[in-house]
Design a protein around this motif. Structure first.
Motif, PDB file in Angstrom:
ATOM      1  N   VAL A 182       3.133  18.897 -32.220  1.00  0.00           N
ATOM      2  CA  VAL A 182       4.150  19.924 -31.998  1.00  0.00           C
ATOM      3  C   VAL A 182       3.493  21.299 -32.138  1.00  0.00           C
ATOM      4  O   VAL A 182       2.929  21.625 -33.184  1.00  0.00           O
ATOM      5  CB  VAL A 182       5.321  19.754 -32.984  1.00  0.00           C
ATOM      6  CG1 VAL A 182       6.390  20.810 -32.722  1.00  0.00           C
ATOM      7  CG2 VAL A 182       5.918  18.352 -32.850  1.00  0.00           C
TER       8      VAL A 182
ATOM      9  N   LYS B  18       5.139  24.254 -30.987  1.00  0.00           N
ATOM     10  CA  LYS B  18       6.162  25.296 -30.769  1.00  0.00           C
ATOM     11  C   LYS B  18       5.852  26.510 -31.650  1.00  0.00           C
ATOM     12  O   LYS B  18       5.042  26.404 -32.592  1.00  0.00           O
ATOM     13  CB  LYS B  18       7.543  24.731 -31.096  1.00  0.00           C
ATOM     14  CG  LYS B  18       7.718  24.301 -32.551  1.00  0.00           C
ATOM     15  CD  LYS B  18       8.976  23.484 -32.760  1.00  0.00           C
ATOM     16  CE  LYS B  18       9.086  23.046 -34.217  1.00  0.00           C
ATOM     17  NZ  LYS B  18      10.177  22.079 -34.417  1.00  0.00           N
TER      18      LYS B  18
ATOM     19  N   TYR C 272       2.982  26.962 -34.688  1.00  0.00           N
ATOM     20  CA  TYR C 272       3.319  27.284 -36.078  1.00  0.00           C
ATOM     21  C   TYR C 272       2.502  28.501 -36.558  1.00  0.00           C
ATOM     22  O   TYR C 272       2.056  28.560 -37.707  1.00  0.00           O
ATOM     23  CB  TYR C 272       3.079  26.092 -37.007  1.00  0.00           C
ATOM     24  CG  TYR C 272       4.026  24.906 -36.820  1.00  0.00           C
ATOM     25  CD1 TYR C 272       4.385  24.449 -35.558  1.00  0.00           C
ATOM     26  CD2 TYR C 272       4.541  24.234 -37.927  1.00  0.00           C
ATOM     27  CE1 TYR C 272       5.230  23.360 -35.395  1.00  0.00           C
ATOM     28  CE2 TYR C 272       5.392  23.129 -37.772  1.00  0.00           C
ATOM     29  CZ  TYR C 272       5.724  22.703 -36.505  1.00  0.00           C
ATOM     30  OH  TYR C 272       6.560  21.611 -36.344  1.00  0.00           O
TER      31      TYR C 272
ATOM     32  N   MET D 246      11.542  20.596 -26.113  1.00  0.00           N
ATOM     33  CA  MET D 246      12.513  19.931 -26.967  1.00  0.00           C
ATOM     34  C   MET D 246      13.858  20.619 -27.069  1.00  0.00           C
ATOM     35  O   MET D 246      14.869  19.991 -27.260  1.00  0.00           O
ATOM     36  CB  MET D 246      11.930  19.756 -28.378  1.00  0.00           C
ATOM     37  CG  MET D 246      10.690  18.882 -28.414  1.00  0.00           C
ATOM     38  SD  MET D 246      10.179  18.475 -30.091  1.00  0.00           S
ATOM     39  CE  MET D 246       9.781  20.097 -30.744  1.00  0.00           C
TER      40      MET D 246
ATOM     41  N   LYS E  92      18.155  13.178 -25.663  1.00  0.00           N
ATOM     42  CA  LYS E  92      18.211  13.297 -27.127  1.00  0.00           C
ATOM     43  C   LYS E  92      19.575  12.882 -27.650  1.00  0.00           C
ATOM     44  O   LYS E  92      20.608  13.296 -27.124  1.00  0.00           O
ATOM     45  CB  LYS E  92      17.917  14.742 -27.536  1.00  0.00           C
ATOM     46  CG  LYS E  92      17.905  14.933 -29.048  1.00  0.00           C
ATOM     47  CD  LYS E  92      17.364  16.289 -29.435  1.00  0.00           C
ATOM     48  CE  LYS E  92      17.134  16.352 -30.942  1.00  0.00           C
ATOM     49  NZ  LYS E  92      16.519  17.619 -31.323  1.00  0.00           N
TER      50      LYS E  92
ATOM     51  N   ASN F  70       9.196  12.841 -37.284  1.00  0.00           N
ATOM     52  CA  ASN F  70       8.459  14.091 -37.496  1.00  0.00           C
ATOM     53  C   ASN F  70       7.328  13.784 -38.493  1.00  0.00           C
ATOM     54  O   ASN F  70       7.072  12.604 -38.779  1.00  0.00           O
ATOM     55  CB  ASN F  70       9.405  15.182 -38.009  1.00  0.00           C
ATOM     56  CG  ASN F  70      10.158  14.744 -39.270  1.00  0.00           C
ATOM     57  OD1 ASN F  70       9.914  13.668 -39.827  1.00  0.00           O
ATOM     58  ND2 ASN F  70      11.077  15.572 -39.725  1.00  0.00           N
ATOM     59  N   SER F  71       6.686  14.803 -39.036  1.00  0.00           N
ATOM     60  CA  SER F  71       5.548  14.547 -39.942  1.00  0.00           C
ATOM     61  C   SER F  71       5.945  13.656 -41.113  1.00  0.00           C
ATOM     62  O   SER F  71       5.268  12.663 -41.407  1.00  0.00           O
ATOM     63  CB  SER F  71       5.003  15.867 -40.506  1.00  0.00           C
ATOM     64  OG  SER F  71       4.474  16.672 -39.494  1.00  0.00           O
TER      65      SER F  71
ATOM     66  N   ILE G 198       3.978  19.980 -38.719  1.00  0.00           N
ATOM     67  CA  ILE G 198       3.483  20.665 -39.915  1.00  0.00           C
ATOM     68  C   ILE G 198       2.236  20.000 -40.514  1.00  0.00           C
ATOM     69  O   ILE G 198       1.338  20.690 -41.008  1.00  0.00           O
ATOM     70  CB  ILE G 198       4.621  20.799 -40.969  1.00  0.00           C
ATOM     71  CG1 ILE G 198       4.299  21.846 -42.014  1.00  0.00           C
ATOM     72  CG2 ILE G 198       4.968  19.449 -41.613  1.00  0.00           C
ATOM     73  CD1 ILE G 198       4.411  23.262 -41.532  1.00  0.00           C
TER      74      ILE G 198
HETATM   75  C1  PLP Z   1       9.690  20.923 -35.047  1.00  0.00           C
HETATM   76  C2  PLP Z   1      10.106  19.566 -34.636  1.00  0.00           C
HETATM   77  C3  PLP Z   1       9.324  18.450 -34.969  1.00  0.00           C
HETATM   78  C4  PLP Z   1       8.104  18.518 -35.874  1.00  0.00           C
HETATM   79  O1  PLP Z   1       8.516  18.558 -37.228  1.00  0.00           O
HETATM   80  P1  PLP Z   1       7.409  18.629 -38.407  1.00  0.00           P
HETATM   81  O2  PLP Z   1       8.223  18.516 -39.641  1.00  0.00           O
HETATM   82  O3  PLP Z   1       6.751  19.963 -38.264  1.00  0.00           O
HETATM   83  O4  PLP Z   1       6.480  17.515 -38.203  1.00  0.00           O
HETATM   84  C5  PLP Z   1       9.707  17.222 -34.454  1.00  0.00           C
HETATM   85  N1  PLP Z   1      10.806  17.101 -33.687  1.00  0.00           N
HETATM   86  C6  PLP Z   1      11.599  18.153 -33.371  1.00  0.00           C
HETATM   87  C7  PLP Z   1      12.802  17.945 -32.535  1.00  0.00           C
HETATM   88  C8  PLP Z   1      11.277  19.416 -33.835  1.00  0.00           C
HETATM   89  O5  PLP Z   1      12.062  20.444 -33.541  1.00  0.00           O
END
Ligand code: PLP
Length: 373
Positions: free
Chosen positions: A33, A35, A39, A81, A122, A198-199, A217
Motif C-alpha cells: 500500500v 497511498k 505513507y 481503493m 468491496k 492489512n498489516s 504500515i
Molecule cells: C490503508 C489501507 C490498507 C493498509 O493498512 P495498513 O494497516 O497500513 O497495513 C489496507 N486496506 C485498505 C482498504 C486501506 O485503506
C-alpha cells in the motif's frame, strides 16, 4: 539549502517486504500500500523498491495517485481503493488502474464506461465506511452482470480492529465476507481474488490472508500492533542540524508565550524544523531529539519553522555546535551513545498513531533516498 530532510532507506523497505512475503507464504500475494505518497516516503520510489523486492501489486487511495505511478513507469497492478468519482472509471481504464466498486452510487458511472474494465468489489463487513452491504449485494451483482465489459476480478473487505488484541470482531467480519463470497460465486462471478488483510491481520490472523494481503504500515517499519510484532526496520529518518546555540540564565522564557522557563543556567540549541514540516506543535516541551547520540528535550512551543531543545548536559560533556546533526525520527550514534526514536514514540507523545506521524511530514521536507543494497 536547509539541512532538514527525510532520509528514506529503500533497503529497509525491501527488508520489510521480504519479511512480509515470508510470513504470507507462496499462496498469498503481497500488494504494497503506497497511498498518501507512500505513507510520506515517496510513492514512486517505494513502488520501484517494492517491485524489485518481488511484491505482486500496489494499492493507492486515489486515481490521481495511480496515475502518478503509471507516469513513473510502474507496471505492477495498481488497485485504487477509495476514490473513483464520476468519470474516474474512464481515467482508471486509460491508465490501466483497477478501480474498487464500493457503493451502488458508482454503478451508473461504471455502466457509462466504454471499454472493458476490471474492478474489485468491496464489501462492508463492519467498518461502516466504504463497501456494499450484504443487503445491497444481490442488486449490485445484478447490475454488474448487466454492465457490458465489466469484469469483477476481486472481492475485498477491510478490517476495523485487526490491530486490537481481541480478534472477535475480525472473525465476525470474516464470516460476513465469506457469506458475500458465496453470494458472488452463486451469481456466477469468479474465480475471484479475495482479500481482506492489512498489516496487522497479515501478521497474526492466518485465516485472513486469502489470495492477497494489502500491507502498508509494516513495509515502512512500523509494528502493526503494540506487542510481539515482527522485527521490522523503520524506513524514514527525519534529521536536521543545529543552527544556533545560546546559553541563558535560570528563569529564561523560551519561545512563543514563554510557555517554558529554564530552571537553571541552560544551553539551548535551535533547530530549523517546525510544525509546518510535520513536527507537531503538540510536541512542545514534550518530544526529545537525538544530538551527539543522546536525547535532548524540546523546550517551549514548537514554532512553524523552528524549535528549541535543551542541550545543557550534552554540551557540557561533549560540546554542541552549529552543524551538529539532530535526529527527530530514526537512530543516531555519537560520543554520548546510541539511541533511536520511532514513529510510535512520537505518536504516543502526540496522542495519535504512527500513520499520522509519517504522513504528516510535509512537502517542504525534501526526501533523500538511500539505495536498496
Ligand atoms: C490503508 C489501507 C490498507 C493498509 O493498512 P495498513 O494497516 O497500513 O497495513 C489496507 N486496506 C485498505 C482498504 C486501506 O485503506
Amino acid at each position: 539549502m536547509r539541512p532538514t530532510r527525510a532520509e528514506i532507506d529503500l533497503a529497509a523497505i525491501a527488508h520489510n517486504a521480504h519479511a512480509v512475503l515470508g510470513v504470507l507464504g507462496p499462496s498469498t500475494q503481497l500488494y504494497g500500500v503506497v497511498k498518501a505518497d507512500g505513507y510520506g516516503h515517496g510513492a514512486v520510489e517505494v513502488a520501484h523498491a517494492l517491485a524489485s523486492a518481488g511484491v505482486q501489486g500496489v494499492c493507492v487511495a486515489l486515481v490521481e495517485e495511480g496515475m502518478e505511478l503509471r507516469a513513473a513507469g510502474i507496471t505492477l497492478p495498481v488497485l485504487v481503493m477509495s476514490g473513483v468519482y464520476r468519470d474516474g472509471f474512464d481515467l482508471a481504464l486509460r491508465h490501466g488502474l483497477t478501480p474498487v466498486v464500493y457503493d451502488p452510487a458508482q454503478l451508473p458511472w461504471l455502466h457509462r464506461t466504454p471499454g472493458p474494465v476490471r474492478v474489485h468489489l468491496k464489501i462492508d463487513t463492519g467498518m461502516a465506511r466504504l463497501g456494499v452491504t450484504l443487503h445491497e449485494l444481490p442488486a449490485v451483482l445484478q447490475s454488474l452482470a448487466d454492465a457490458r465489459g465489466v469484469v469483477v476480478e476481486g472481492l475485498m473487505t477491510h478490517f476495523a480492529n485487526a490491530d486490537c488484541d481481541d480478534p472477535t470482531f475480525t472473525h465476525v467480519q470474516m464470516d460476513r465476507f465469506r457469506e458475500a463470497d458465496a453470494l458472488v460465486r452463486a451469481a456466477g462471478f469468479g474465480p475471484l481474488l479475495l482479500h481482506a488483510a492489512n498489516s496487522a491481520a497479515a501478521f497474526r490472523l492466518p485465516d485472513t490472508r486469502l489470495s492477497l494481503a494489502r500491507v502498508g504500515i509494516a513495509l515502512y517499519g512500523v509494528a502493526p500492533f503494540p506487542h510481539g510484532g515482527p522485527a521490522l526496520l523503520p524506513a524514514m529518518k527525519l534529521r536536521t542540524e543545529v543552527i544556533s546555540v545560546r546559553e541563558v540564565p535560570p528563569g529564561s522564557p523560551v519561545g512563543y508565550a514563554g510557555a517554558y522557563r529554564t530552571g537553571r543556567r541552560a544551553i539551548l540549541a535551535t533547530l530549523p524544523v517546525g510544525y509546518a514540516d510535520g513536527f507537531f506543535r503538540r510536541l512542545s516541551s514534550e518530544a526529545e531529539v537525538l544530538i551527539r547520540g543522546a536525547r535532548a528535550q524540546v523546550v517551549g512551543n514548537v514554532s512553524m519553522d523552528l524549535c528549541t531543545v535543551d542541550v545543557t548536559n550534552i554540551a557540557r560533556a561533549h560540546g554542541v555546535s552549529v552543524g551538529d546533526e539532530a535526529v527527530l525520527l530514526g537512530s543516531q550514534r555519537g560520543p554520548a551513545g546510541f539511541d533511536s526514536i520511532r514513529a510510535e514514540e512520537i505518536a504516543q507523545r502526540v496522542g495519535t498513531i504512527a500513520y499520522e506521524v509519517l504522513t504528516a511530514v510535509s512537502r517542504r521536507v525534501p526526501r533523500a533516498y538511500l539505495p536498496a543494497r
